[in-house]
Design a protein around this motif. Structure first.
Motif, PDB file in Angstrom:
ATOM      1  N   PHE A 107       0.836  -1.203   0.000  1.00  0.00           N
ATOM      2  CA  PHE A 107       0.000   0.000   0.000  1.00  0.00           C
ATOM      3  C   PHE A 107       0.874   1.258   0.000  1.00  0.00           C
ATOM      4  O   PHE A 107       0.585   2.228  -0.706  1.00  0.00           O
ATOM      5  CB  PHE A 107      -0.925   0.011   1.216  1.00  0.00           C
ATOM      6  N   GLY A 108       1.946   1.247   0.784  1.00  0.00           N
ATOM      7  CA  GLY A 108       2.844   2.398   0.830  1.00  0.00           C
ATOM      8  C   GLY A 108       3.452   2.701  -0.525  1.00  0.00           C
ATOM      9  O   GLY A 108       3.563   3.872  -0.918  1.00  0.00           O
ATOM     10  N   ARG A 109       3.829   1.643  -1.250  1.00  0.00           N
ATOM     11  CA  ARG A 109       4.392   1.866  -2.589  1.00  0.00           C
ATOM     12  C   ARG A 109       3.338   2.453  -3.522  1.00  0.00           C
ATOM     13  O   ARG A 109       3.625   3.356  -4.324  1.00  0.00           O
ATOM     14  CB  ARG A 109       4.949   0.562  -3.147  1.00  0.00           C
ATOM     15  N   ALA A 110       2.112   1.948  -3.429  1.00  0.00           N
ATOM     16  CA  ALA A 110       1.037   2.472  -4.271  1.00  0.00           C
ATOM     17  C   ALA A 110       0.738   3.926  -3.928  1.00  0.00           C
ATOM     18  O   ALA A 110       0.559   4.770  -4.820  1.00  0.00           O
ATOM     19  CB  ALA A 110      -0.223   1.621  -4.105  1.00  0.00           C
ATOM     20  N   ALA A 111       0.710   4.243  -2.613  1.00  0.00           N
ATOM     21  CA  ALA A 111       0.454   5.621  -2.194  1.00  0.00           C
ATOM     22  C   ALA A 111       1.580   6.538  -2.662  1.00  0.00           C
ATOM     23  O   ALA A 111       1.337   7.690  -3.040  1.00  0.00           O
ATOM     24  CB  ALA A 111       0.307   5.686  -0.681  1.00  0.00           C
ATOM     25  N   GLY A 112       2.808   6.036  -2.641  1.00  0.00           N
ATOM     26  CA  GLY A 112       3.933   6.822  -3.127  1.00  0.00           C
ATOM     27  C   GLY A 112       3.811   7.111  -4.618  1.00  0.00           C
ATOM     28  O   GLY A 112       4.143   8.217  -5.076  1.00  0.00           O
ATOM     29  N   ALA A 113       3.317   6.133  -5.380  1.00  0.00           N
ATOM     30  CA  ALA A 113       3.130   6.343  -6.818  1.00  0.00           C
ATOM     31  C   ALA A 113       2.043   7.385  -7.076  1.00  0.00           C
ATOM     32  O   ALA A 113       2.180   8.246  -7.968  1.00  0.00           O
ATOM     33  CB  ALA A 113       2.763   5.014  -7.485  1.00  0.00           C
ATOM     34  N   VAL A 114       0.964   7.323  -6.295  1.00  0.00           N
ATOM     35  CA  VAL A 114      -0.094   8.333  -6.432  1.00  0.00           C
ATOM     36  C   VAL A 114       0.449   9.717  -6.081  1.00  0.00           C
ATOM     37  O   VAL A 114       0.146  10.707  -6.763  1.00  0.00           O
ATOM     38  CB  VAL A 114      -1.297   7.973  -5.529  1.00  0.00           C
ATOM     39  N   GLU A 115       1.255   9.792  -5.044  1.00  0.00           N
ATOM     40  CA  GLU A 115       1.846  11.082  -4.651  1.00  0.00           C
ATOM     41  C   GLU A 115       2.697  11.673  -5.770  1.00  0.00           C
ATOM     42  O   GLU A 115       2.650  12.882  -6.024  1.00  0.00           O
ATOM     43  CB  GLU A 115       2.688  10.907  -3.389  1.00  0.00           C
ATOM     44  N   ARG A 116       3.461  10.830  -6.441  1.00  0.00           N
ATOM     45  CA  ARG A 116       4.321  11.344  -7.512  1.00  0.00           C
ATOM     46  C   ARG A 116       3.498  11.968  -8.643  1.00  0.00           C
ATOM     47  O   ARG A 116       3.963  12.886  -9.331  1.00  0.00           O
ATOM     48  CB  ARG A 116       5.214  10.219  -8.051  1.00  0.00           C
ATOM     49  N   VAL A 117       2.288  11.490  -8.840  1.00  0.00           N
ATOM     50  CA  VAL A 117       1.416  12.053  -9.874  1.00  0.00           C
ATOM     51  C   VAL A 117       0.700  13.315  -9.380  1.00  0.00           C
ATOM     52  O   VAL A 117       0.580  14.305 -10.115  1.00  0.00           O
ATOM     53  CB  VAL A 117       0.379  10.999 -10.316  1.00  0.00           C
ATOM     54  N   LEU A 118       0.239  13.307  -8.131  1.00  0.00           N
ATOM     55  CA  LEU A 118      -0.644  14.358  -7.646  1.00  0.00           C
ATOM     56  C   LEU A 118       0.055  15.497  -6.912  1.00  0.00           C
ATOM     57  O   LEU A 118      -0.532  16.568  -6.756  1.00  0.00           O
ATOM     58  CB  LEU A 118      -1.694  13.761  -6.700  1.00  0.00           C
ATOM     59  N   TRP A 119       1.292  15.304  -6.461  1.00  0.00           N
ATOM     60  CA  TRP A 119       1.861  16.265  -5.516  1.00  0.00           C
ATOM     61  C   TRP A 119       1.856  17.693  -6.040  1.00  0.00           C
ATOM     62  O   TRP A 119       2.327  17.985  -7.137  1.00  0.00           O
ATOM     63  CB  TRP A 119       3.291  15.888  -5.129  1.00  0.00           C
ATOM     64  N   ARG A 120       1.257  18.559  -5.253  1.00  0.00           N
ATOM     65  CA  ARG A 120       1.352  20.008  -5.403  1.00  0.00           C
ATOM     66  C   ARG A 120       1.435  20.562  -3.987  1.00  0.00           C
ATOM     67  O   ARG A 120       0.924  19.976  -3.051  1.00  0.00           O
ATOM     68  CB  ARG A 120       0.120  20.607  -6.094  1.00  0.00           C
ATOM     69  N   TYR A 130       5.432  18.654   3.045  1.00  0.00           N
ATOM     70  CA  TYR A 130       4.134  18.076   3.389  1.00  0.00           C
ATOM     71  C   TYR A 130       3.264  18.926   4.303  1.00  0.00           C
ATOM     72  O   TYR A 130       2.174  18.505   4.673  1.00  0.00           O
ATOM     73  CB  TYR A 130       4.351  16.707   4.051  1.00  0.00           C
ATOM     74  N   ARG A 131       3.716  20.115   4.676  1.00  0.00           N
ATOM     75  CA  ARG A 131       2.937  20.941   5.600  1.00  0.00           C
ATOM     76  C   ARG A 131       1.524  21.175   5.068  1.00  0.00           C
ATOM     77  O   ARG A 131       0.544  21.119   5.821  1.00  0.00           O
ATOM     78  CB  ARG A 131       3.639  22.272   5.845  1.00  0.00           C
ATOM     79  N   ARG A 132       1.389  21.438   3.791  1.00  0.00           N
ATOM     80  CA  ARG A 132       0.070  21.623   3.199  1.00  0.00           C
ATOM     81  C   ARG A 132      -0.432  20.343   2.546  1.00  0.00           C
ATOM     82  O   ARG A 132      -1.596  19.969   2.719  1.00  0.00           O
ATOM     83  CB  ARG A 132       0.111  22.769   2.172  1.00  0.00           C
ATOM     84  N   TYR A 133       0.414  19.665   1.807  1.00  0.00           N
ATOM     85  CA  TYR A 133      -0.035  18.481   1.080  1.00  0.00           C
ATOM     86  C   TYR A 133      -0.498  17.374   2.044  1.00  0.00           C
ATOM     87  O   TYR A 133      -1.443  16.646   1.742  1.00  0.00           O
ATOM     88  CB  TYR A 133       1.105  17.954   0.207  1.00  0.00           C
ATOM     89  N   GLY A 134       0.161  17.258   3.195  1.00  0.00           N
ATOM     90  CA  GLY A 134      -0.191  16.197   4.130  1.00  0.00           C
ATOM     91  C   GLY A 134      -1.227  16.575   5.156  1.00  0.00           C
ATOM     92  O   GLY A 134      -1.568  15.766   6.029  1.00  0.00           O
ATOM     93  N   TRP A 135      -1.766  17.798   5.064  1.00  0.00           N
ATOM     94  CA  TRP A 135      -2.710  18.281   6.081  1.00  0.00           C
ATOM     95  C   TRP A 135      -3.930  17.373   6.201  1.00  0.00           C
ATOM     96  O   TRP A 135      -4.344  17.005   7.304  1.00  0.00           O
ATOM     97  CB  TRP A 135      -3.140  19.698   5.727  1.00  0.00           C
ATOM     98  N   ALA A 136      -4.529  16.991   5.089  1.00  0.00           N
ATOM     99  CA  ALA A 136      -5.752  16.185   5.129  1.00  0.00           C
ATOM    100  C   ALA A 136      -5.482  14.805   5.730  1.00  0.00           C
ATOM    101  O   ALA A 136      -6.283  14.300   6.529  1.00  0.00           O
ATOM    102  CB  ALA A 136      -6.339  16.045   3.721  1.00  0.00           C
TER     103      ALA A 136
END
Length: 313
Positions: free
Chosen positions: A33-46, A188-194
């Motif tokens: 799951f962590g690897r999958a979440a990391g892949a999603v982050e690489r696409v979505l990160w702002r 991650y201060r803003r990206y990881g807030w949710a």
């Protein structure tokens, strides 16, 4: 067979599986799951809360959906449902690995090998080990055992009782996302807030149940209640506060104080100021308390689900 009994048998089997097997060295579902979440982050990160919220919805929502599809596929077979619940419970709880890591550090400290203890500490928590002496390492381990009893065991059991397999997978997904992106770094201060806020919400019931059970199962119930009432709200985490304070009171030790994460120094309030300083021997005491709390939590969660399902059936 009723849903309550199916869940009870499956959850007990999963917790026993964790006790006997611990986490696999390779191919752990949470790591996948962590690897999958990391892949999603690489696409979505702002650098934006909205994109971080989307990341949380995609990853946590995907885990819940996967659990719901799997549970629906086996719903007509009690043995298959028990097996699925057992496997899901085993996959998301981590009490045995938590105990093993803590005790390995404790053995190194008992042998006087502080460097070995420092080398192992990052397996358990994010503290800067080079800034800690033997007692500081022991304190970090006890605090990590307390907090992770809630995060890695009790919280999962609570959400398994509430939501079955989707609840189990969803809670672990949220907790993992918080560990990955929920900290207050520049990235991650803003990206990881949710993810961080959702983890606070998801962890709330498990943390309170952990604190209650630590009070019941510890050696000093009055001390645990007193420390919880006096000091829990001082902790910067709304969920770690009650857990660490109740463990501190139950064990008769002081937790909190100055610590360092990733080169950032924090001065946290002391929990249970009337207690003594943490010693190496307190690591085993904390592990034993954690195990008692985990098994008590299983009983409470199974009983609660059985009662609720009995009333609604």
């Amino acid at each position: 067979m009723g849903a309550g009994r199916v869940h009870a048998y499956g959850a007990a089997a999963g917790l026993i599986g964790d006790l006997l097997l611990g986490d696999p060295r390779r191919g752990h579902p949470v790591a996948a799951f962590g690897r999958a979440a990391g892949a999603v982050e690489r696409v979505l990160w702002r650098d934006h809360r909205g994109w971080g919220a989307l990341h949380t919805v995609v990853c946590a929502g995907g885990a819940v959906a996967l659990g719901a599809v799997a549970a629906r596929a086996v719903r007509t077979s009690a043995p298959a449902s028990i097996g699925l619940t057992g496997v899901a419970t085993w996959a998301v709880v981590g009490g045995t690995s938590l105990a093993r890591e803590a005790q390995a550090i404790g053995r190194a400290l008992e042998a006087g090998d502080v460097e070995a203890a420092r080398a192992r500490l990052p397996h358990l928590c994010g503290r800067d080990p080079q800034a800690l002496d033997a007692d500081g390492i022991a304190r970090a381990v006890v605090e990590s055992v307390a907090e992770n009893t809630s995060d890695a065991v009790v919280g999962a059991l609570v959400w398994g009782a509430v939501g079955g397999v989707p609840g189990l997978l969803g809670f672990r997904a949220v907790n993992t996302l918080d560990a990955m992106v929920g900290h207050k770094s520049a990235r991650y201060r803003r990206y990881g807030w949710a993810s961080a806020r959702l983890d606070d919400v998801a962890g709330w019931p498990g943390a309170r149940l952990t604190a209650v059970l630590a009070t019941v199962a510890g050696g000093d119930p009055r001390g645990a209640v007193a420390a919880w009432r006096a000091d829990a709200a001082k902790h910067p985490s709304p969920n770690a506060g009650p857990v660490e304070a109740s463990f501190a009171g139950a064990l008769g030790v002081r937790l909190g104080g100055t610590l360092s994460y990733g080169g950032r120094v924090e001065h946290r309030p002391v929990l249970n100021d009337a207690g003594r300083g943490v010693e190496t021997r307190d690591i085993d005491r904390a592990v034993r308390l954690s195990r008692r709390v985990g098994w008590l939590a299983l009983g409470v969660c199974v009983a609660a689900r059985h009662i609720v399902k009995g009333r609604t059936s």
